[in-house]
Design a protein around this motif. Structure first.
Motif, PDB file in Angstrom:
ATOM      1  N   ALA A  23      20.926   5.516   5.934  1.00 60.34           N
ATOM      2  CA  ALA A  23      21.747   6.487   5.709  1.00 60.34           C
ATOM      3  C   ALA A  23      22.182   6.417   4.003  1.00 60.34           C
ATOM      4  O   ALA A  23      22.453   7.150   3.444  1.00 60.34           O
ATOM      5  N   HIS A  24      22.094   4.998   3.678  1.00 60.38           N
ATOM      6  CA  HIS A  24      22.372   4.572   2.211  1.00 60.38           C
ATOM      7  C   HIS A  24      21.336   4.309   1.266  1.00 60.38           C
ATOM      8  O   HIS A  24      21.343   3.913   0.283  1.00 60.38           O
ATOM      9  N   HIS A  25      20.076   4.347   1.877  1.00 58.20           N
ATOM     10  CA  HIS A  25      18.974   4.278   1.196  1.00 58.20           C
ATOM     11  C   HIS A  25      18.797   5.015  -0.167  1.00 58.20           C
ATOM     12  O   HIS A  25      19.098   6.014  -0.033  1.00 58.20           O
ATOM     13  N   LEU A  26      18.396   4.394  -1.101  1.00 55.82           N
ATOM     14  CA  LEU A  26      17.957   5.329  -2.465  1.00 55.82           C
ATOM     15  C   LEU A  26      16.647   5.663  -2.256  1.00 55.82           C
ATOM     16  O   LEU A  26      15.489   4.905  -2.053  1.00 55.82           O
ATOM     17  N   PRO A  27      16.320   6.832  -2.689  1.00 61.80           N
ATOM     18  CA  PRO A  27      15.183   7.552  -2.480  1.00 61.80           C
ATOM     19  C   PRO A  27      14.050   7.343  -3.745  1.00 61.80           C
ATOM     20  O   PRO A  27      13.596   8.108  -4.327  1.00 61.80           O
ATOM     21  N   TYR A  28      13.999   5.907  -3.838  1.00 57.72           N
ATOM     22  CA  TYR A  28      13.122   5.632  -5.112  1.00 57.72           C
ATOM     23  C   TYR A  28      12.010   4.594  -4.713  1.00 57.72           C
ATOM     24  O   TYR A  28      12.548   3.678  -3.730  1.00 57.72           O
ATOM     25  N   VAL A  59      15.567  -1.598  -6.371  1.00 52.58           N
ATOM     26  CA  VAL A  59      15.962  -0.610  -5.340  1.00 52.58           C
ATOM     27  C   VAL A  59      15.623  -1.275  -4.003  1.00 52.58           C
ATOM     28  O   VAL A  59      16.228  -1.045  -2.800  1.00 52.58           O
ATOM     29  N   GLY A  60      14.514  -2.147  -3.921  1.00 53.90           N
ATOM     30  CA  GLY A  60      13.647  -2.432  -2.776  1.00 53.90           C
ATOM     31  C   GLY A  60      14.634  -3.341  -1.803  1.00 53.90           C
ATOM     32  O   GLY A  60      14.986  -3.176  -0.924  1.00 53.90           O
ATOM     33  N   TRP A  61      15.342  -4.466  -2.708  1.00 56.83           N
ATOM     34  CA  TRP A  61      16.208  -5.347  -2.175  1.00 56.83           C
ATOM     35  C   TRP A  61      17.533  -4.666  -1.663  1.00 56.83           C
ATOM     36  O   TRP A  61      17.920  -4.944  -0.584  1.00 56.83           O
ATOM     37  N   TYR A  62      17.893  -3.656  -2.399  1.00 58.24           N
ATOM     38  CA  TYR A  62      19.114  -2.696  -1.972  1.00 58.24           C
ATOM     39  C   TYR A  62      18.836  -2.290  -0.622  1.00 58.24           C
ATOM     40  O   TYR A  62      19.425  -2.205   0.459  1.00 58.24           O
ATOM     41  N   ASN A  63      17.600  -1.445  -0.412  1.00 57.95           N
ATOM     42  CA  ASN A  63      17.285  -0.651   0.719  1.00 57.95           C
ATOM     43  C   ASN A  63      16.831  -1.526   1.993  1.00 57.95           C
ATOM     44  O   ASN A  63      17.200  -0.997   3.110  1.00 57.95           O
TER      45      ASN A  63
END
Length: 66
Positions: free
Chosen positions: A11-16, A1-5
């Motif tokens: 607004a599109h961040h994943l809360p993990y 998830v880190g690379w994605y965020n």
């Protein structure tokens, strides 16, 4: 998830946590005939607000075992 965020807007961040494993699910045009239409024929979708989402959830849950 880190690379994605790191590459998407806030607004599109994943809360993990950054080290959480995430999978990307992509669709192809064939998905409609191979997956969605058979799903509609086999499921009662009267109370479903988003049949594509329900079909995707059904397909993924039947493909993954814990």
């Amino acid at each position: 998830v880190g690379w994605y965020n790191a590459v998407v807007s806030h607004a599109h961040h994943l809360p993990y946590p950054a080290d959480t494993l995430a999978l990307v699910v992509l669709s192809t045009p064939a998905m409609f005939e191979r997956s969605f239409l058979p799903f509609l024929q086999s499921q009662c979708c009267e109370a479903v607000r988003d049949p594509i989402d329900q079909c995707t959830a059904h397909t993924l849950s039947s493909s993954v075992s814990l």
